[in-house]
Design an enzyme around this catalytic site. Structure first.
Site, short mmCIF file in Angstrom:
data_model
loop_
_atom_site.label_atom_id
_atom_site.label_comp_id
_atom_site.label_asym_id
_atom_site.label_seq_id
_atom_site.Cartn_x
_atom_site.Cartn_y
_atom_site.Cartn_z
N SER A 106 -8.05 -10.00 15.51
CA SER A 106 -7.21 -10.61 14.47
C SER A 106 -7.36 -12.12 14.44
O SER A 106 -7.55 -12.77 15.48
CB SER A 106 -5.75 -10.24 14.73
OG SER A 106 -4.88 -11.00 13.91
N TYR A 130 -7.78 -13.98 7.74
CA TYR A 130 -6.87 -14.46 6.69
C TYR A 130 -7.45 -15.76 6.18
O TYR A 130 -7.82 -16.64 6.97
CB TYR A 130 -5.47 -14.74 7.25
CG TYR A 130 -4.68 -13.54 7.62
CD1 TYR A 130 -4.29 -12.60 6.67
CD2 TYR A 130 -4.27 -13.33 8.95
CE1 TYR A 130 -3.52 -11.49 7.01
CE2 TYR A 130 -3.50 -12.23 9.30
CZ TYR A 130 -3.14 -11.32 8.32
OH TYR A 130 -2.38 -10.23 8.67
N THR A 156 -8.43 -9.44 5.06
CA THR A 156 -7.14 -8.84 4.71
C THR A 156 -6.70 -9.36 3.34
O THR A 156 -6.57 -10.56 3.15
CB THR A 156 -6.07 -9.16 5.77
OG1 THR A 156 -6.47 -8.55 7.00
CG2 THR A 156 -4.72 -8.60 5.36
N LYS A 219 -9.74 -5.14 3.54
CA LYS A 219 -8.64 -4.36 4.11
C LYS A 219 -7.39 -4.55 3.24
O LYS A 219 -7.01 -5.69 2.95
CB LYS A 219 -8.36 -4.82 5.54
CG LYS A 219 -7.17 -4.16 6.23
CD LYS A 219 -7.06 -4.67 7.65
CE LYS A 219 -5.85 -4.11 8.36
NZ LYS A 219 -4.59 -4.74 7.91
N HIS A 243 -0.93 -2.27 5.50
CA HIS A 243 -0.49 -3.23 6.51
C HIS A 243 0.58 -2.59 7.42
O HIS A 243 1.55 -3.25 7.83
CB HIS A 243 0.05 -4.51 5.86
CG HIS A 243 -0.32 -5.76 6.60
ND1 HIS A 243 -1.35 -6.58 6.23
CD2 HIS A 243 0.22 -6.34 7.71
CE1 HIS A 243 -1.43 -7.60 7.06
NE2 HIS A 243 -0.48 -7.48 7.98
N GLY A 276 -0.41 5.28 10.40
CA GLY A 276 0.16 6.60 10.60
C GLY A 276 -0.60 7.54 11.51
O GLY A 276 -0.18 8.68 11.71
#
Length: 348
Positions: A106, A130, A156, A219, A243, A276
């Site tokens: 990240s 980002y 992202t 993403k 997200h 999930g």
């Protein structure tokens, strides 16, 4: 306590992490409906298993962007790993390499890119970006990533502003003083995420392509329209993602959005999914609906909270074993045999 399934790691992390850290990792936006729906949606998908298929020799390997991984589960980009374990992202990188899978580091890592690379030389690593208001800082980050041997850039696209996460507001969430965002300029305000650039558009894909030879993955795609635009702008992959339900509440579960994205893309780029995934059978359902690979976010953090690198390896190994078993019980000996015929949507 025997750690048998991913919910065991969740329970451990909730019990032993500081409340402010647990709340940050667990948070969803607003009522957390999308966060919870990411998990519940899998329960509406039923298998249609085939029998007498010779599953004595199982091969669960796959390839993403041409690189082989041991099974189709990677580690999604999440921030602030030192909130879960002192070695932070270094432990994450080591676990991913040990399990021969992909780790997406990240922008909001608490270890430097150089530390992450040195912790697991030769590991398969992508970098999540980002784009900040300070474009020069983003450009330098991309150049560092490429020089260090990261193999793809993951942009992202669903965070022009940070979603409203109530527990973080109640807790006044800020990083503790000893934890820093080591890859960003010194004046970055983590409490406000104030340097994110809300003006980015599809044209910024071209800007990124001008900076790097790395493949670019988007993403945060949830619709066929955006999937088509992603392909048209020359990206190499799409991660269907909301997200973790932390941005816009009341959007679709990622497994539900996957179908229309896969249909829109028509095999032109690889499609992945996060959100999930809690069991090996969830992985099988996602692949049956067209995902090439899935990525886990919160479960990776639970593994780190349990025992660092070793705990994260345990999480990955459980998913790997469950995926292999689900595949065999559904009648598939190889990943290439998994397809839409394996699942149906329940009317429940």
């Amino acid at each position: 306590m025997a750690m048998v399934c991913l919910s065991d790691f969740e329970a451990y992390a909730k019990k032993y992490l500081p409340k402010i850290a647990w709340d940050y990792f667990a948070a969803g936006a607003d009522d957390c409906n999308t966060r919870d729906e990411n998990i519940l949606a899998y329960k509406r998908i039923r298998f249609q298993p085939r029998v007498l298929r010779d599953v004595s020799m199982m091969d669960i390997r796959t390839k993403i962007l041409g690189t082989e991984i041991s099974f189709p589960v990677g580690i999604a980009p999440t921030g602030f790993h030192q909130l879960a374990w002192p070695d932070g992202e270094k432990s994450t990188a080591r676990a991913a390499k040990a399990m021969n899978t992909c780790y997406i580091a990240s922008t909001y890592s608490t270890c430097t890119l150089e530390e992450i690379s040195a912790a697991a030389p030769g590991g398969l690593r992508w970098f999540q970006l980002y784009i900040h208001r300070n474009r020069a800082a983003s450009r330098q980050l991309v150049q560092r990533v490429e020089a260090l041997g990261f193999q793809a850039l993951v942009l992202t696209a669903d965070l022009p502003y940070t979603g409203k996460r109530r527990d973080d507001i109640r807790n006044g969430f800020c990083l503790p003083p000893h934890i820093k965002l080591k890859n960003l300029e010194r004046d970055f305000e983590v409490c406000k995420m104030s340097l994110l650039d809300p003006s980015i558009t599809w044209n910024d894909i071209y800007w990124l392509q001008s900076l790097t030879h790395l493949p670019i993955i988007i993403k945060g795609i949830l619709t066929k329209e955006d999937a088509e635009l992603a392909v048209r702008h020359g990206v190499q992959g799409i991660i269907v993602s909301n997200h973790g339900g932390r941005q816009l509440d009341e959007g679709p579960a990622t497994i539900d959005a996957l179908v229309e994205v896969v249909e829109a893309v028509r095999g032109r780029v690889e499609v992945y999914l996060d959100g999930g995934i809690r069991k090996g059978s969830d992985v099988l359902k996602a692949l049956a609906l067209g995902a090439k690979c899935v990525f886990i976010g919160r479960p990776a953090l639970w593994g780190l909270a349990y025992k660092g690198e070793e705990g994260l390896q345990d999480v990955l190994r459980i998913l790997q074993d469950e995926f292999r078993l689900s595949m065999a019980l559904a009648g598939c000996a190889r990943v290439s045999e998994i397809g839409r015929h394996l699942v149906r949507f329940s009317k429940l």
